[in-house]
Each structure stands twice: as C-alpha cells, then as structure tokens.
Design an enzyme around this catalytic site. Structure first.
Site, mmCIF file in Angstrom:
data_model
loop_
_atom_site.group_PDB
_atom_site.id
_atom_site.type_symbol
_atom_site.label_atom_id
_atom_site.label_comp_id
_atom_site.label_asym_id
_atom_site.label_seq_id
_atom_site.Cartn_x
_atom_site.Cartn_y
_atom_site.Cartn_z
ATOM 1 N N TYR A 113 0.788 -1.260 -0.164
ATOM 2 C CA TYR A 113 -0.024 -0.102 -0.002
ATOM 3 C C TYR A 113 0.805 1.478 0.066
ATOM 4 C CZ TYR A 113 -3.494 -3.439 1.693
ATOM 5 O OH TYR A 113 -4.191 -4.497 1.854
ATOM 6 N N TYR B 71 5.465 -7.498 7.590
ATOM 7 C CA TYR B 71 5.494 -8.441 6.444
ATOM 8 C C TYR B 71 5.440 -10.006 7.130
ATOM 9 C CZ TYR B 71 7.019 -4.127 3.972
ATOM 10 O OH TYR B 71 6.935 -2.970 3.576
ATOM 11 N N ARG C 91 5.681 -0.976 9.252
ATOM 12 C CA ARG C 91 6.490 -1.563 8.004
ATOM 13 C C ARG C 91 6.841 -0.489 6.868
ATOM 14 N NH1 ARG C 91 2.102 -5.563 5.192
ATOM 15 N NH2 ARG C 91 1.666 -4.178 3.419
ATOM 16 N N GLY C 92 7.469 -0.992 6.120
ATOM 17 C CA GLY C 92 7.547 -0.322 4.547
ATOM 18 C C GLY C 92 8.092 1.285 4.659
ATOM 19 N N GLU C 93 7.213 2.388 4.379
ATOM 20 C CA GLU C 93 7.682 3.592 4.399
ATOM 21 C C GLU C 93 6.768 4.631 4.964
ATOM 22 O OE1 GLU C 93 9.506 5.159 0.934
ATOM 23 O OE2 GLU C 93 8.839 6.990 1.193
ATOM 24 N N ASP C 94 5.612 4.621 4.679
ATOM 25 C CA ASP C 94 4.393 5.537 5.161
ATOM 26 C C ASP C 94 4.147 5.168 6.579
ATOM 27 O OD1 ASP C 94 1.354 6.688 4.840
ATOM 28 O OD2 ASP C 94 2.839 7.903 4.572
ATOM 29 N N SER C 95 3.794 3.943 6.983
ATOM 30 C CA SER C 95 3.354 3.638 8.373
ATOM 31 C C SER C 95 4.857 3.960 9.139
ATOM 32 C CB SER C 95 2.930 2.295 8.584
ATOM 33 O OG SER C 95 4.048 1.477 8.158
ATOM 34 N N GLN D 93 -7.008 5.327 6.321
ATOM 35 C CA GLN D 93 -5.560 5.757 6.829
ATOM 36 C C GLN D 93 -5.568 6.804 7.687
ATOM 37 O OE1 GLN D 93 -3.740 8.388 3.842
ATOM 38 N NE2 GLN D 93 -1.933 6.860 3.589
ATOM 39 N N ASP E 283 3.080 2.872 -1.911
ATOM 40 C CA ASP E 283 3.403 3.641 -2.799
ATOM 41 C C ASP E 283 2.477 4.542 -3.156
ATOM 42 O OD1 ASP E 283 4.865 0.957 -4.784
ATOM 43 O OD2 ASP E 283 5.752 2.265 -3.318
HETATM 44 O O1 TRH Z 1 2.177 -1.502 2.789
HETATM 45 P P1 TRH Z 1 3.660 -1.300 2.601
HETATM 46 O O2 TRH Z 1 4.436 -2.320 3.028
HETATM 47 O O3 TRH Z 1 4.140 -0.424 1.480
HETATM 48 C C1 TRH Z 1 5.606 -0.791 1.115
HETATM 49 C C2 TRH Z 1 6.369 0.248 1.307
HETATM 50 O O4 TRH Z 1 5.853 1.759 0.745
HETATM 51 C C3 TRH Z 1 7.568 0.315 0.592
HETATM 52 O O5 TRH Z 1 8.472 1.402 0.615
HETATM 53 C C4 TRH Z 1 7.493 -0.099 -0.592
HETATM 54 O O6 TRH Z 1 8.588 -0.396 -1.100
HETATM 55 C C5 TRH Z 1 6.493 -1.459 -0.783
HETATM 56 O O7 TRH Z 1 5.283 -0.903 -0.352
HETATM 57 C C6 TRH Z 1 6.333 -1.519 -2.413
HETATM 58 O O8 TRH Z 1 3.890 -0.288 4.117
HETATM 59 P P2 TRH Z 1 3.606 1.387 4.201
HETATM 60 O O9 TRH Z 1 4.510 2.183 3.236
HETATM 61 O O10 TRH Z 1 3.704 1.621 5.646
HETATM 62 O O11 TRH Z 1 2.030 1.670 3.680
HETATM 63 C C7 TRH Z 1 1.067 1.283 4.107
HETATM 64 C C8 TRH Z 1 -0.071 2.097 4.230
HETATM 65 O O12 TRH Z 1 -1.340 1.613 4.482
HETATM 66 C C9 TRH Z 1 0.242 3.536 4.641
HETATM 67 O O13 TRH Z 1 -0.428 4.627 4.218
HETATM 68 C C10 TRH Z 1 -0.687 3.111 6.133
HETATM 69 C C11 TRH Z 1 -2.020 2.430 5.558
HETATM 70 N N1 TRH Z 1 -2.552 1.764 6.396
HETATM 71 C C12 TRH Z 1 -4.016 2.013 6.494
HETATM 72 O O14 TRH Z 1 -4.522 2.994 5.785
HETATM 73 N N2 TRH Z 1 -4.829 1.287 7.281
HETATM 74 C C13 TRH Z 1 -4.163 0.413 8.179
HETATM 75 O O15 TRH Z 1 -5.174 -0.336 8.837
HETATM 76 C C14 TRH Z 1 -2.939 0.047 7.995
HETATM 77 C C15 TRH Z 1 -2.457 -1.240 8.886
HETATM 78 C C16 TRH Z 1 -2.095 0.743 6.982
#
Ligand code: TRH
Length: 383
Positions: free
Chosen positions: A14, A194, A267-271, A251, A16
């Site tokens: 999610y 993850y 995890r990832g970037e945004d969270s 979000q 990106d």
């Molecule tokens: O989902 P991610 O693992 O996304 C990853 C990273 O962006 C990583 O940098 C990239 O290389 C890869 O994708 C392809 O983790 P991230 O970045 O935290 O994004 C999750 C999004 O989901 C974030 O905006 C928060 C949102 N979220 C919700 O809206 N509701 C929820 O219940 C949860 C758990 C997360």
C-alpha cells in the site's frame, strides 16, 4: 491555479499509493494546487480511503482529482509540474507530449525514503533525458535539512496532541474499534508487518509481562500471524493478554491507532513515518529486498534514531529491531523463542525513556519544513 500531475504505479502493498495520496492531498489542501493523481490501480487507494469508488475512471476527494491511469495523452494534457513517484515513469505518450509543451513542464521523481548519507548528495540533482529535450529532477525525502524532509500535514501534530491528551477521545476510539476500553495500566501494542515477523514469540513474550497487554492487528499479514500464534499453541490466551484482529483502517484512522498505542510495530515507508509522528516507541519491519540492501537502510536509520539515546536504551532498541527483522538470520525456532522474550522485555521495560525519546525525535523532525512545502519551493526555484 498551477496544475500538478502525480503518477503512481502500485509495486505491491500500500505504501506507494499511501505516500502519493498524502502528497497529492497536501498539495491541493495546503498549497492550493490543481492536482490530478494518476493511479494504475485505484482499488489500492480505495482500501486506504473507502469513500473512493475503485472502479471509477475519475473522481474527486479532498480537492484531489483521482484518475485511473490511461495510455493516451496530448500536449494540452501536460501539467505545469509532473511528479512520478518511485521512478514509475509517466506513460510514453505523456512524456512525448511534454516535449511539445511550452513552457516546459517541471519534472520531478519522488524517490523512496532512506536515512543513508548518500541521499543528501543526490537530492535535487537533474537527470537529462537521454533521448528527449527534457530534464527530470530527483527529490529525496529524508531526515535532514539537506533532503526533501517528510510528509506532515499542517494540523497533524495538533490533532495528535489533542487525541493523546484527551482520555475521552482515546476511550471513544478503543470502544469503537474493539467494543471495550483497555484496563488501566495495560500495554497497548499495534501490529503491522510483513511475512516472517516473529509475531508468535512476541505474543508469548507479552504474556510474560507483569501487566495487562492489548495487541491490535488490522486485517492483513500481521493479523494472520497473530491468529496463527494462538492456533498453533505457540501463544496462549490468558487473563492479562487480549488480542484483537480489526478491519483494515481508513488511512487517517490508522494514525489514531498509532497515537492510542504504547508500542507500534510498523513496516515499509508510510507507516514507518507515521509511527515517528505518533511520538511513541516503535519497531520497524523494513521492506526486505533481494540484495539485502535493506539491512544497510535499517542500520542507517537506527544510527540516526539512537544517536540521542543512552547506550543501554539504544542497545535495547537495536536488539529488538534486529530480532524483529531477524537480523540473526532466522535462527531455529527455539533459539528465536528464547532470544525474543529478552529483547522484548528489555525494550518494554525501558518504555518510559523510549517514549520520551520518541517525543523528542518527533519534535526535532517537526522543526523542518514538510515534504509538500519543500517540493513546492523546489519547483518554484526551477522556474
Ligand atoms: O504497505 P507497505 O508495505 O508499502 C510498501 C512500502 O511503501 C515500501 O516502501 C515499498 O517499497 C513497498 O510498499 C512496495 O507499507 P507502508 O509504506 O507503511 O504503507 C502502508 C499504508 O497503509 C500506509 O499509508 C498506512 C496505510 N494503512 C491504513 O490505511 N490502514 C491500516 O489499517 C494499515 C495497517 C495501514
């Protein structure tokens, strides 16, 4: 109104889309830009923003025109500023159309976040297109004044502080989410990870703490690992341990979960960034890459994050983050099960100091310009 086109192609997960949406909304809401967000998979954003229709070709939300990506574009479609996220490349016909546009559109590539030193040297560099009379500029988020900074909505920290200082708001949040309010003194833990995260050892270690523990996992990988921990008997439910699987949150409500908990696994970037703004102790499950480059990224951030911490506290953070990311190379289950409780107990036992540090870290980051303001300033200076 200056027109901005932001392109995002979903790699997986999610983040990106999560990052692209935040940027689009901030540009529209705080910088009065006319923003179109072009997504190859609108359904992924609809998971974060359930108000959206996943099947729609075009819809507006919070001042942003959310569009399903298409192949054909003409010169009149080209915006004043073009942002491709994470090197996703706009469609060929759009790039071709950029050549014919006057004045030439300013073209930005918003890169992934890293705490590594080299980012400062690369931030803002131009990259002439090898075939066309166009130049793209690299824009790197980051943790220092010589990077593009971090996404931070103008009202975010005020909303966080209001929530965290208002017991009624927290009680209302917990009741709406779980139907109950955590017992006084309970340790509240949110889980977002993850595959491969040692969730069962975490749950077993939580059960050993001398206080009530609430663990909350929004639907997804971490929730499945949490349920499996109990199904396999690696963890037992007990009077002082409550585990909740809740629906994936919109979000902005996920921010509230991070604000309401005492320790956040992200995890990832945004969270990962949102957990820092929550000013609570957190553990980062970094997105694993084939070439193992993620260990360097993890180490680079830990070095910055623990620099201001007493050595013993820094050691507890590093040990738990490495165990969570299985730095020890996924030891045999019993070794991991032994190692994890110690790392978790050390971390949980230092919670007060780590929470104070998390607050200082967030306050330090908040002194810098947010990423949306920085990117607007950057493109204004390209004129
Ligand atoms: O989902 P991610 O693992 O996304 C990853 C990273 O962006 C990583 O940098 C990239 O290389 C890869 O994708 C392809 O983790 P991230 O970045 O935290 O994004 C999750 C999004 O989901 C974030 O905006 C928060 C949102 N979220 C919700 O809206 N509701 C929820 O219940 C949860 C758990 C997360």
């Amino acid at each position: 109104m200056e027109r901005w086109d932001i392109f995002c192609r979903v790699v997986d997960n999610y983040g990106d889309v999560g990052v692209s949406w935040r940027l689009a909304r901030a540009l529209a809401r705080e910088h009065r830009k006319d923003v179109r967000l072009w997504l190859d998979d609108v359904a992924v954003l609809a998971r974060l923003r359930p108000e959206l229709d996943p099947g729609s070709e075009g819809q507006r939300l919070e001042g942003v025109e959310v569009r399903k990506l298409r192949d054909t574009f003409g010169t009149e479609d080209v915006a004043d500023v073009v942002v491709e996220t994470f090197g996703c490349d706009p469609p060929d016909s759009y790039v071709q159309a950029m050549v014919g546009r006057a004045p030439v559109a300013r073209w930005i590539n918003l890169e992934y976040l890293s705490a590594e030193e080299w980012v400062e040297g690369s931030h803002g560099l131009p990259s002439p297109n090898p075939r066309l009379p166009l130049t793209k500029h690299y824009f790197f988020p980051g943790f220092t004044g010589r990077t593009g900074g971090l996404l931070r909505e103008a009202d975010l920290l005020a909303r966080r502080d209001a929530f965290q200082t208002e017991p009624g708001a927290q009680a209302a949040f917990w009741t709406a989410l779980t139907g109950a309010v955590p017992p006084g003194g309970a340790l509240k833990v949110s889980l977002f990870s993850y595959e491969g995260a040692p969730v069962a050892p975490l749950v077993a270690a939580c059960a050993r703490l001398p206080i009530p523990v609430w663990i909350v996992a929004p639907e997804g990988v971490a929730a499945r690992l949490l349920e499996a921990a109990f199904e396999t008997g690696e963890a037992e439910r007990c009077a002082d341990l409550e585990a909740f699987v809740v629906p994936f949150l919109p979000q902005d409500r996920y921010d509230e979960l991070l604000w309401a908990c005492d320790v956040n696994f992200v995890r990832g970037e945004d969270s990962f960034v949102r957990a820092q703004w929550a000013a609570r102790p957190f553990v980062w499950h970094i997105y694993p890459t084939e070439d193992n480059a993620h260990w360097v990224k993890l180490g680079a951030f830990l070095a910055r994050y623990t620099a201001g911490l007493e050595r013993a506290h820094a050691g507890a953070v590093t040990a738990l983050w490495e165990a969570w990311n299985r730095r020890d190379g996924a030891p045999s289950r019993d070794a991991e099960t032994q190692a994890f409780p110690g790392a978790w107990a050390e971390f949980a036992g230092r919670r007060e100091a780590l929470e104070a540090h998390a607050g200082k870290w967030a306050a330090g980051l908040a002194l810098r310009r947010d990423l949306a303001a920085a990117i607007v300033d950057f493109v204004d200076n390209l004129l």
